[in-house]
Design a protein around this motif. Structure first.
Motif, PDB file in Angstrom:
ATOM      1  N   SER A  25      10.985  -1.827  18.281  1.00 35.63           N
ATOM      2  CA  SER A  25      10.381  -0.243  18.085  1.00 35.63           C
ATOM      3  C   SER A  25      11.379   0.493  19.393  1.00 35.63           C
ATOM      4  CB  SER A  25       9.182  -0.237  18.956  1.00 35.63           C
ATOM      5  OG  SER A  25       8.377  -0.819  17.846  1.00 35.63           O
ATOM      6  N   ILE A  26      11.653   1.705  18.880  1.00 37.56           N
ATOM      7  CA  ILE A  26      12.284   2.729  20.052  1.00 37.56           C
ATOM      8  C   ILE A  26      11.297   3.548  20.535  1.00 37.56           C
ATOM      9  CG2 ILE A  26      14.271   4.397  20.281  1.00 37.56           C
ATOM     10  CD1 ILE A  26      15.293   1.416  19.424  1.00 37.56           C
ATOM     11  N   PHE A  27      11.213   3.623  22.002  1.00 37.35           N
ATOM     12  CA  PHE A  27      10.255   4.428  22.641  1.00 37.35           C
ATOM     13  C   PHE A  27      11.008   5.427  23.298  1.00 37.35           C
ATOM     14  CE2 PHE A  27       7.751   0.822  22.034  1.00 37.35           C
ATOM     15  CZ  PHE A  27       6.273   1.159  21.761  1.00 37.35           C
ATOM     16  N   ASP A  28      10.467   6.676  23.273  1.00 37.38           N
ATOM     17  CA  ASP A  28      11.312   8.031  24.121  1.00 37.38           C
ATOM     18  C   ASP A  28      10.329   8.466  24.972  1.00 37.38           C
ATOM     19  OD1 ASP A  28      12.624  10.020  24.773  1.00 37.38           O
ATOM     20  OD2 ASP A  28      12.547  11.008  22.664  1.00 37.38           O
ATOM     21  N   VAL A  29      10.407   8.025  26.230  1.00 38.93           N
ATOM     22  CA  VAL A  29       9.173   8.344  27.103  1.00 38.93           C
ATOM     23  C   VAL A  29       9.963   9.103  28.689  1.00 38.93           C
ATOM     24  CG1 VAL A  29       7.637   6.765  26.394  1.00 38.93           C
ATOM     25  CG2 VAL A  29       9.597   5.926  28.033  1.00 38.93           C
ATOM     26  N   GLU A  30       9.619   9.464  29.514  1.00 41.99           N
ATOM     27  CA  GLU A  30      10.081  10.168  30.679  1.00 41.99           C
ATOM     28  C   GLU A  30      10.464   9.043  31.446  1.00 41.99           C
ATOM     29  OE1 GLU A  30      10.639  13.543  30.997  1.00 41.99           O
ATOM     30  OE2 GLU A  30      10.005  13.606  28.874  1.00 41.99           O
ATOM     31  N   SER A  31       9.806   7.901  31.682  1.00 46.98           N
ATOM     32  CA  SER A  31      10.267   7.001  32.799  1.00 46.98           C
ATOM     33  C   SER A  31      10.139   5.631  32.240  1.00 46.98           C
ATOM     34  CB  SER A  31       9.501   7.440  34.025  1.00 46.98           C
ATOM     35  OG  SER A  31       8.260   6.925  34.012  1.00 46.98           O
ATOM     36  N   VAL A  32      10.384   4.880  33.260  1.00 41.78           N
ATOM     37  CA  VAL A  32      10.099   3.268  33.115  1.00 41.78           C
ATOM     38  C   VAL A  32       8.459   3.055  33.236  1.00 41.78           C
ATOM     39  CG1 VAL A  32      10.401   0.910  33.981  1.00 41.78           C
ATOM     40  CG2 VAL A  32      12.370   2.624  33.567  1.00 41.78           C
ATOM     41  N   ASP A  33       7.912   3.872  34.167  1.00 41.63           N
ATOM     42  CA  ASP A  33       6.579   3.765  34.525  1.00 41.63           C
ATOM     43  C   ASP A  33       5.621   4.118  33.353  1.00 41.63           C
ATOM     44  OD1 ASP A  33       6.987   2.615  37.026  1.00 41.63           O
ATOM     45  OD2 ASP A  33       7.011   4.922  37.975  1.00 41.63           O
ATOM     46  N   GLU A  34       6.116   5.215  32.673  1.00 41.91           N
ATOM     47  CA  GLU A  34       5.390   5.645  31.464  1.00 41.91           C
ATOM     48  C   GLU A  34       5.535   4.688  30.323  1.00 41.91           C
ATOM     49  OE1 GLU A  34       5.146   9.293  28.221  1.00 41.91           O
ATOM     50  OE2 GLU A  34       6.720   9.257  29.616  1.00 41.91           O
ATOM     51  N   LEU A  35       6.605   4.102  30.123  1.00 41.28           N
ATOM     52  CA  LEU A  35       6.694   2.905  29.138  1.00 41.28           C
ATOM     53  C   LEU A  35       5.916   1.743  29.519  1.00 41.28           C
ATOM     54  CD1 LEU A  35       8.114   1.799  26.595  1.00 41.28           C
ATOM     55  CD2 LEU A  35       9.877   0.750  28.288  1.00 41.28           C
ATOM     56  N   HIS A  36       5.881   1.241  30.674  1.00 44.68           N
ATOM     57  CA  HIS A  36       5.059   0.185  31.377  1.00 44.68           C
ATOM     58  C   HIS A  36       3.569   0.532  30.926  1.00 44.68           C
ATOM     59  CE1 HIS A  36       3.621  -3.243  33.538  1.00 44.68           C
ATOM     60  NE2 HIS A  36       2.940  -2.552  33.942  1.00 44.68           N
TER      61      HIS A  36
END
Length: 96
Positions: free
Chosen positions: A54-65
């Motif tokens: 998958s490819i995720f587009d998020v604001e930060s590593v914390d948001e991805l986590h």
């Protein structure tokens, strides 16, 4: 921020079918909502495996986590994350 994420799912063979089916249904609903919101940009099944890329587009590593740990199947996943950045030879003007 873009992230390449590989998720391998390993449900226990002893898990009742009804429980597994409910987890998968809830996972699908959340994945589709996140795709609609633009956070989960791409989702591909890996042929012959219970896994995806998958490819995720998020604001930060914390948001991805937070997003990954909110997935119903998270306790049964092995996850590999790779942050992505633009390659200097790319002909694309943006990441969209």
């Amino acid at each position: 921020m873009l992230f390449h994420v590989r998720m391998n799912v390993n449900l226990p063979p002893s898990m009742p079918q009804e429980e597994a089916a409910q987890l998968k249904k809830t996972e699908k609903e959340l994945a589709q909502r996140l795709q609609s919101e633009g956070k989960w940009r791409h989702l591909w099944r890996i042929a012959g495996q219970y896994a995806n890329v998958s490819i995720f587009d998020v604001e930060s590593v914390d948001e991805l986590h937070a997003l990954l740990t909110s997935l119903p199947l998270f306790p049964y996943m092995q996850i590999e994350v790779m942050p992505l950045c633009r390659h200097p030879s790319s002909i694309r003007n943006n990441d969209r």
